[in-house]
Design an enzyme around this catalytic site. Structure first.
Site, PDB file in Angstrom:
ATOM      1  CG  ASP A  47      25.590 -21.596  70.871  1.00 43.49           C
ATOM      2  OD1 ASP A  47      24.854 -21.969  71.800  1.00 43.49           O
ATOM      3  OD2 ASP A  47      25.749 -22.231  69.811  1.00 43.49           O
ATOM      4  CE1 TYR A 105      20.041 -16.707  65.684  1.00 40.42           C
ATOM      5  CE2 TYR A 105      18.190 -17.801  64.622  1.00 40.42           C
ATOM      6  CZ  TYR A 105      18.909 -17.478  65.769  1.00 40.42           C
ATOM      7  OH  TYR A 105      18.470 -17.931  66.983  1.00 40.42           O
TER       8      TYR A 105
END
Length: 245
Positions: A47, A105
């Site tokens: 994003d 992540y």
């Protein structure tokens, strides 16, 4: 290719109309290197504001290129917030997205009174002290093969919310003295839902602040609904660390 980028100035990885994206910039430069238009496939979309240390991408070209020369040329033409770490020829069957076995992540939290200006685009700032031990304890509830619909962005184009989270680990450090504390949370799994890591992070932060408990997270999982009162952590603290094949 394996690339690294600072996502601060981009509207995410994927091409969007009238928006500056990592994919858009990358494909423009690749067109010059390959002498033809190419389409990049990434291991996953990130994003707006999200970063990557090792994002894997692949593309097809009918022209011969020297991988070493291509890496040098790309880095000369790309803006300084996007770097190509490696370029190599892959089997035609390889897909950066579908061949991936796991992804890790990280989410960075700056836990202290004053946020370091150098971390303003890469960390969430939490002034109140966080109970890291309670956060670790609560994180155990998220590990395993579960329905993560409660931890997925509302309206996401997905029908299967089952995902397997294999590991969550914490790293802590200090910046010069005992405070502030820099907390990094690493999440590893086969794949993730839209905003899943950011929502899980916010849930753990709320546990650390005493707003939620481990039981609240377990109940949220059982509810299988986004209407659970858990927010979404800022995009800037999230980073794709690596993709495993």
């Amino acid at each position: 290719m394996v690339i690294s980028f600072d996502g601060t100035g981009y509207a995410g990885f994927q091409i969007q109309p009238k928006q500056k994206t990592v994919q858009g910039v990358l494909e423009t430069v690749l067109e010059t290197v390959c002498q033809q238009k190419v389409t990049v496939v990434a291991s996953g979309r990130t994003d707006s504001g999200v970063h990557a240390k090792k994002q894997t991408v692949n593309f097809f070209t009918s022209n011969k290129i020297n991988c070493g020369h291509a890496k040098t040329s790309l880095n000369q033409m790309l803006p300084p917030d996007i770097r190509v770490l490696s370029v190599e020829e892959a089997d035609k069957e390889f897909s950066a997205r579908y061949s991936a076995k796991a992804k890790t992540y990280s989410y960075t939290i700056w836990n202290g009174d004053v946020l370091c200006p150098f971390e303003r685009d890469t960390a969430m700032h939490i002034k109140r002290p966080l109970d890291i031990e309670k956060m670790k304890e609560a994180s155990a509830s998220l590990i395993g093969y579960k329905n993560f619909k409660s931890f997925c962005k509302t309206g996401a184009a997905v029908t299967d919310h089952m995902r397997k989270l294999t590991d969550i680990r914490f790293e802590t450090g200090s910046h010069g003295d005992a405070t502030p504390t820099i907390i990094k949370i690493y999440f590893t799994g086969r794949s993730f839902l839209h905003n899943q890591v950011r929502i899980m992070t916010q849930a753990l932060v709320d546990v650390g602040l005493g707003k939620l408990t481990k039981e609240d997270i377990e109940n949220a999982l059982k509810k299988e609904s986004r209407t659970n009162g858990i927010g979404t952590a800022d995009a800037k603290g999230l980073c794709l660390e690596e993709v495993l094949y």
